[in-house]
Design an enzyme around this catalytic site. Sequence first.
Site, short mmCIF file in Angstrom:
data_model
loop_
_atom_site.label_atom_id
_atom_site.label_comp_id
_atom_site.label_asym_id
_atom_site.label_seq_id
_atom_site.Cartn_x
_atom_site.Cartn_y
_atom_site.Cartn_z
N PHE A 13 6.56 51.23 -15.11
CA PHE A 13 6.65 50.48 -13.85
C PHE A 13 5.29 50.49 -13.17
O PHE A 13 5.16 50.73 -11.98
CB PHE A 13 7.75 51.07 -12.96
N LYS A 98 -0.91 46.13 -27.34
CA LYS A 98 -1.69 45.66 -28.51
C LYS A 98 -2.15 46.79 -29.41
O LYS A 98 -2.19 46.65 -30.63
CB LYS A 98 -2.89 44.81 -28.05
N GLY A 180 -6.48 45.92 -11.62
CA GLY A 180 -5.43 46.11 -12.63
C GLY A 180 -5.74 45.42 -13.94
O GLY A 180 -4.84 45.15 -14.73
N GLU A 183 -7.90 48.92 -19.02
CA GLU A 183 -7.01 49.91 -19.60
C GLU A 183 -7.21 51.24 -18.86
O GLU A 183 -8.25 51.46 -18.25
CB GLU A 183 -7.35 50.12 -21.08
N ASP A 194 -10.03 47.11 -27.49
CA ASP A 194 -8.91 46.28 -27.04
C ASP A 194 -9.00 44.88 -27.67
O ASP A 194 -8.01 44.33 -28.16
CB ASP A 194 -8.94 46.20 -25.50
N LYS A 198 -6.35 43.01 -30.41
CA LYS A 198 -5.82 41.65 -30.22
C LYS A 198 -6.20 40.77 -31.40
O LYS A 198 -5.40 39.96 -31.88
CB LYS A 198 -6.36 41.07 -28.91
N GLY A 296 -4.12 41.32 -15.80
CA GLY A 296 -3.58 41.36 -14.44
C GLY A 296 -2.06 41.28 -14.47
O GLY A 296 -1.46 40.85 -15.45
N1 HSE Z 1 -7.46 45.58 -20.48
C1 HSE Z 1 -7.01 44.32 -20.97
C2 HSE Z 1 -8.06 43.28 -20.66
C3 HSE Z 1 -5.68 43.97 -20.33
O1 HSE Z 1 -8.91 43.53 -19.82
O2 HSE Z 1 -8.03 42.20 -21.25
C4 HSE Z 1 -5.02 42.77 -20.91
O3 HSE Z 1 -4.71 42.93 -22.26
#
Ligand code: HSE
Length: 413
Positions: A13, A98, A180, A183, A194, A198, A296
Amino acid sequence: MGRKNIKIGLFGFGCVGFGLYEALQKTPSLKTNIKRICVKTKNKQRPILNEHFTFDKNEILFDNEINTVVELIDDADAAFEIVKTALQNGKAVVTANKKMIAEHFTELLDLQKKHNVPLLYEAACCASIPIIRNLEEYYDNDLLESIEGIVNGSTNYILTNTSLKNISYNEALKEAQEKGYAETNPLLDVAGFDAKYKLIILIAHAFGIVTSPENVFNIGIDKLGELELNYAKEKGYKIKLIAFAEKKEDGKIVSFVLPKFINKNDKLHSIDDVFNAVKTKSYFSDTQFFIGKGAGAYPTASAVLSDISALTFDYRYEYKKLNNVDSLENDNKVFLKILLRYDLNSIDELKDYFIELNESYQNFNSGYIIGVISLKRLKFVSTISNISVVLFDVVKQVEFVNKRNLNKSLEVA
Ligand code: HSE
């Protein structure tokens, strides 16, 4: 066709979990409700009543009334255990994780097949851009040749704001965290992990190849310095962190994540802040371009919401391309034109690793080389020296002008 009723057990949450909660409140037509939310931290002020929460994952995983688990936690290992048990218990799963997917792709495919339940993860790639479902459905027959994109919102936010607003790297990162986007461990963003996770998911849906994180090379934006940033400014380029995958004529896939100089004519040049974009190239439709917010609470929740909605119609990925026998290209056959900056503590003869030299410079503490290097040698050089790398482009071997060292037997060649 009637829509299936969805009763959700939600894990997490945080930013996205709360975003989803709000999004569901605003879409009553979906006839979906969250029965219970599992969180880790007990004594935390939360915006909704305590009665919604549990701290025991089994209260969701073994609740027969809950037919869908939405997993939005941060810890990839814990997430895998949750997703695995949910699928084993016959529950559909929606996740945005991911790292978890990229690290466990094969097991997750097996679990879906064995238990005949769907696992959807549109939010795991480029948040609000519906790229997975497009790769999976729309490009079902057309032959995809390449995908290239900005797939990490935090790094794009940092690169945009350090170059346009003149704020420092650390300030921009802090802003990305406050908004937000980043990560919990921001190294995953800035070092290109990251984006790599993806890319692995995109490669599976674009080309039907399942590979693992250790097979795809990544360099992030964390080592970039004044020299490359000024070079880009002088030439009218922007530097963007790019995820790239291309299918060669023999069916082999070239893939990596690297910072790249983007010139003004490239559509990716105008993609700033938290926006992501993916360029696809395919045989019949030629080039297409997808843009949207890549991180976000709401942009990510929008993709989770879309997956939940898809589940009401019993949608699942069919992985139609997965039987392909193609594999990743040998790193020795991938050639990249790059700018490589090094400090003088690095090994002396970095130039020897280059197949073509276009420019080089060295002062008393650092230097740079512009030239063509194989991916294999670049990987090696990055393990033995402190370097920063920015890509100009992937180069076809026939384009080399001044071949050097192509046949020279270097340790790593
Ligand atoms: N930390 C990732 C980004 C969040 O900035 O793209 C979304 O996947």
